[in-house]
Write a protein that holds these residues in place. Sequence first.
Motif, PDB file in Angstrom:
ATOM      1  N   ILE A 110       0.840  -1.214   0.000  1.00 36.15           N
ATOM      2  CA  ILE A 110       0.000   0.000   0.000  1.00 36.15           C
ATOM      3  C   ILE A 110       0.868   1.254   0.000  1.00 36.15           C
ATOM      4  N   VAL A 111       1.891   1.275   0.842  1.00 33.53           N
ATOM      5  CA  VAL A 111       2.775   2.452   0.909  1.00 33.53           C
ATOM      6  C   VAL A 111       3.519   2.637  -0.410  1.00 33.53           C
ATOM      7  N   LEU A 112       4.066   1.561  -0.953  1.00 36.18           N
ATOM      8  CA  LEU A 112       4.821   1.683  -2.209  1.00 36.18           C
ATOM      9  C   LEU A 112       3.917   2.077  -3.371  1.00 36.18           C
ATOM     10  N   ARG A 113       2.696   1.568  -3.375  1.00 39.26           N
ATOM     11  CA  ARG A 113       1.775   1.873  -4.475  1.00 39.26           C
ATOM     12  C   ARG A 113       1.209   3.293  -4.362  1.00 39.26           C
ATOM     13  N   TYR A 114       0.723   3.669  -3.204  1.00 41.60           N
ATOM     14  CA  TYR A 114       0.002   4.935  -3.092  1.00 41.60           C
ATOM     15  C   TYR A 114       0.852   6.093  -2.582  1.00 41.60           C
ATOM     16  N   TYR A 115       1.957   5.812  -1.914  1.00 41.57           N
ATOM     17  CA  TYR A 115       2.826   6.893  -1.454  1.00 41.57           C
ATOM     18  C   TYR A 115       3.926   7.175  -2.471  1.00 41.57           C
ATOM     19  N   LEU A 116       4.556   6.100  -2.959  1.00 44.69           N
ATOM     20  CA  LEU A 116       5.631   6.288  -3.937  1.00 44.69           C
ATOM     21  C   LEU A 116       5.155   6.151  -5.370  1.00 44.69           C
ATOM     22  N   ASP A 117       3.897   5.756  -5.569  1.00 40.53           N
ATOM     23  CA  ASP A 117       3.293   5.627  -6.887  1.00 40.53           C
ATOM     24  C   ASP A 117       4.070   4.654  -7.780  1.00 40.53           C
ATOM     25  N   LEU A 118       4.495   3.529  -7.183  1.00 39.77           N
ATOM     26  CA  LEU A 118       5.219   2.520  -7.949  1.00 39.77           C
ATOM     27  C   LEU A 118       4.226   1.586  -8.642  1.00 39.77           C
ATOM     28  N   THR A 119       4.641   1.032  -9.756  1.00 39.18           N
ATOM     29  CA  THR A 119       3.819   0.065 -10.481  1.00 39.18           C
ATOM     30  C   THR A 119       3.944  -1.300  -9.806  1.00 39.18           C
ATOM     31  N   ASP A 120       3.076  -2.242 -10.195  1.00 41.16           N
ATOM     32  CA  ASP A 120       3.149  -3.593  -9.643  1.00 41.16           C
ATOM     33  C   ASP A 120       4.505  -4.231  -9.949  1.00 41.16           C
ATOM     34  N   ASP A 121       5.035  -3.997 -11.148  1.00 35.38           N
ATOM     35  CA  ASP A 121       6.358  -4.525 -11.507  1.00 35.38           C
ATOM     36  C   ASP A 121       7.438  -3.992 -10.565  1.00 35.38           C
ATOM     37  N   GLU A 122       7.401  -2.690 -10.318  1.00 37.82           N
ATOM     38  CA  GLU A 122       8.402  -2.076  -9.448  1.00 37.82           C
ATOM     39  C   GLU A 122       8.262  -2.566  -8.008  1.00 37.82           C
ATOM     40  N   ILE A 123       7.025  -2.687  -7.544  1.00 37.43           N
ATOM     41  CA  ILE A 123       6.801  -3.178  -6.179  1.00 37.43           C
ATOM     42  C   ILE A 123       7.292  -4.617  -6.057  1.00 37.43           C
ATOM     43  N   ALA A 124       7.003  -5.427  -7.062  1.00 38.61           N
ATOM     44  CA  ALA A 124       7.459  -6.816  -7.056  1.00 38.61           C
ATOM     45  C   ALA A 124       8.984  -6.875  -6.983  1.00 38.61           C
ATOM     46  N   GLN A 125       9.633  -5.998  -7.692  1.00 37.93           N
ATOM     47  CA  GLN A 125      11.092  -5.959  -7.671  1.00 37.93           C
ATOM     48  C   GLN A 125      11.594  -5.529  -6.291  1.00 37.93           C
ATOM     49  N   VAL A 126      10.965  -4.499  -5.712  1.00 37.70           N
ATOM     50  CA  VAL A 126      11.375  -4.018  -4.392  1.00 37.70           C
ATOM     51  C   VAL A 126      11.194  -5.109  -3.335  1.00 37.70           C
ATOM     52  N   LEU A 127      10.057  -5.794  -3.369  1.00 36.48           N
ATOM     53  CA  LEU A 127       9.743  -6.788  -2.346  1.00 36.48           C
ATOM     54  C   LEU A 127      10.233  -8.188  -2.700  1.00 36.48           C
ATOM     55  N   ASP A 128      10.848  -8.315  -3.864  1.00 30.37           N
ATOM     56  CA  ASP A 128      11.392  -9.594  -4.323  1.00 30.37           C
ATOM     57  C   ASP A 128      10.315 -10.694  -4.331  1.00 30.37           C
ATOM     58  N   CYS A 129       9.231 -10.378  -5.039  1.00 30.68           N
ATOM     59  CA  CYS A 129       8.128 -11.335  -5.180  1.00 30.68           C
ATOM     60  C   CYS A 129       7.514 -11.152  -6.573  1.00 30.68           C
ATOM     61  N   SER A 130       6.493 -11.924  -6.879  1.00 28.36           N
ATOM     62  CA  SER A 130       5.876 -11.829  -8.202  1.00 28.36           C
ATOM     63  C   SER A 130       4.830 -10.709  -8.232  1.00 28.36           C
ATOM     64  N   LYS A 131       4.456 -10.304  -9.462  1.00 28.01           N
ATOM     65  CA  LYS A 131       3.392  -9.299  -9.621  1.00 28.01           C
ATOM     66  C   LYS A 131       2.082  -9.828  -9.058  1.00 28.01           C
ATOM     67  N   ALA A 132       1.817 -11.108  -9.223  1.00 22.80           N
ATOM     68  CA  ALA A 132       0.586 -11.697  -8.701  1.00 22.80           C
ATOM     69  C   ALA A 132       0.540 -11.594  -7.176  1.00 22.80           C
ATOM     70  N   THR A 133       1.676 -11.776  -6.531  1.00 24.78           N
ATOM     71  CA  THR A 133       1.740 -11.638  -5.075  1.00 24.78           C
ATOM     72  C   THR A 133       1.470 -10.200  -4.668  1.00 24.78           C
ATOM     73  N   VAL A 134       2.010  -9.267  -5.414  1.00 22.58           N
ATOM     74  CA  VAL A 134       1.759  -7.845  -5.133  1.00 22.58           C
ATOM     75  C   VAL A 134       0.266  -7.553  -5.234  1.00 22.58           C
ATOM     76  N   ARG A 135      -0.342  -8.007  -6.323  1.00 19.49           N
ATOM     77  CA  ARG A 135      -1.779  -7.764  -6.509  1.00 19.49           C
ATOM     78  C   ARG A 135      -2.597  -8.437  -5.409  1.00 19.49           C
ATOM     79  N   SER A 136      -2.189  -9.619  -5.007  1.00 17.33           N
ATOM     80  CA  SER A 136      -2.881 -10.340  -3.941  1.00 17.33           C
ATOM     81  C   SER A 136      -2.796  -9.568  -2.622  1.00 17.33           C
ATOM     82  N   HIS A 137      -1.602  -9.105  -2.287  1.00 17.92           N
ATOM     83  CA  HIS A 137      -1.437  -8.313  -1.057  1.00 17.92           C
ATOM     84  C   HIS A 137      -2.264  -7.028  -1.123  1.00 17.92           C
ATOM     85  N   ALA A 138      -2.249  -6.377  -2.268  1.00 19.19           N
ATOM     86  CA  ALA A 138      -3.005  -5.131  -2.417  1.00 19.19           C
ATOM     87  C   ALA A 138      -4.498  -5.386  -2.272  1.00 19.19           C
TER      88      ALA A 138
END
Length: 167
Positions: free
Chosen positions: A119-147
């Motif tokens: 939530i912080v990376l998406r809405y505070y830093l305005d990162l894309t799912d790809d970028e968040i996945a890279q930051v958190l070292d997980c897949s885009k699907a995991t990012v979307r699931s967490h979101a």
Amino acid sequence: MDDFDAFVRQHGNEFARLAFLLAGDRGHAEDLVQGVLLNVHKKWARISEIERPVAYVRTMIAREHISWRRRHYTAEVVTDAHVILSVDRTASDHADTIARRDATWERLSALSKRQRAVIVLRYYLDLTDDEIAQVLDCSKATVRSHATRALRSLRESSDTLSEETLT
């Protein structure tokens, strides 16, 4: 090392705000940033040469927060978020604004560390799912699931809060 000092002066507040939003506590955030910047200082010659050193340090902060929270679990509930969260300028009463911010902060604090990070990376830093996945070292699907889970949880807690105020 002068360029490291300039880097910290230029981006230090940004890193501190990010850490505060992730950690939920000013003291923990300061410890988090200090630890990360200590590691950055040790590797500054290499880090300063990469294309996006600010993004690299953000990634370090997010990953350190997740692993740090595992090592240093605390059951504290933080309600002092009014420093960073935006102010509702349309509120007629300042106390109502503070109460809403505190309730929002409490709901954010109840999220898991990964959900909160997404939530912080998406809405505070305005990162894309790809970028968040890279930051958190997980897949885009995991990012979307967490979101999805985080937003559902925030909505449900907001509905519960609204129902409580009606009764």
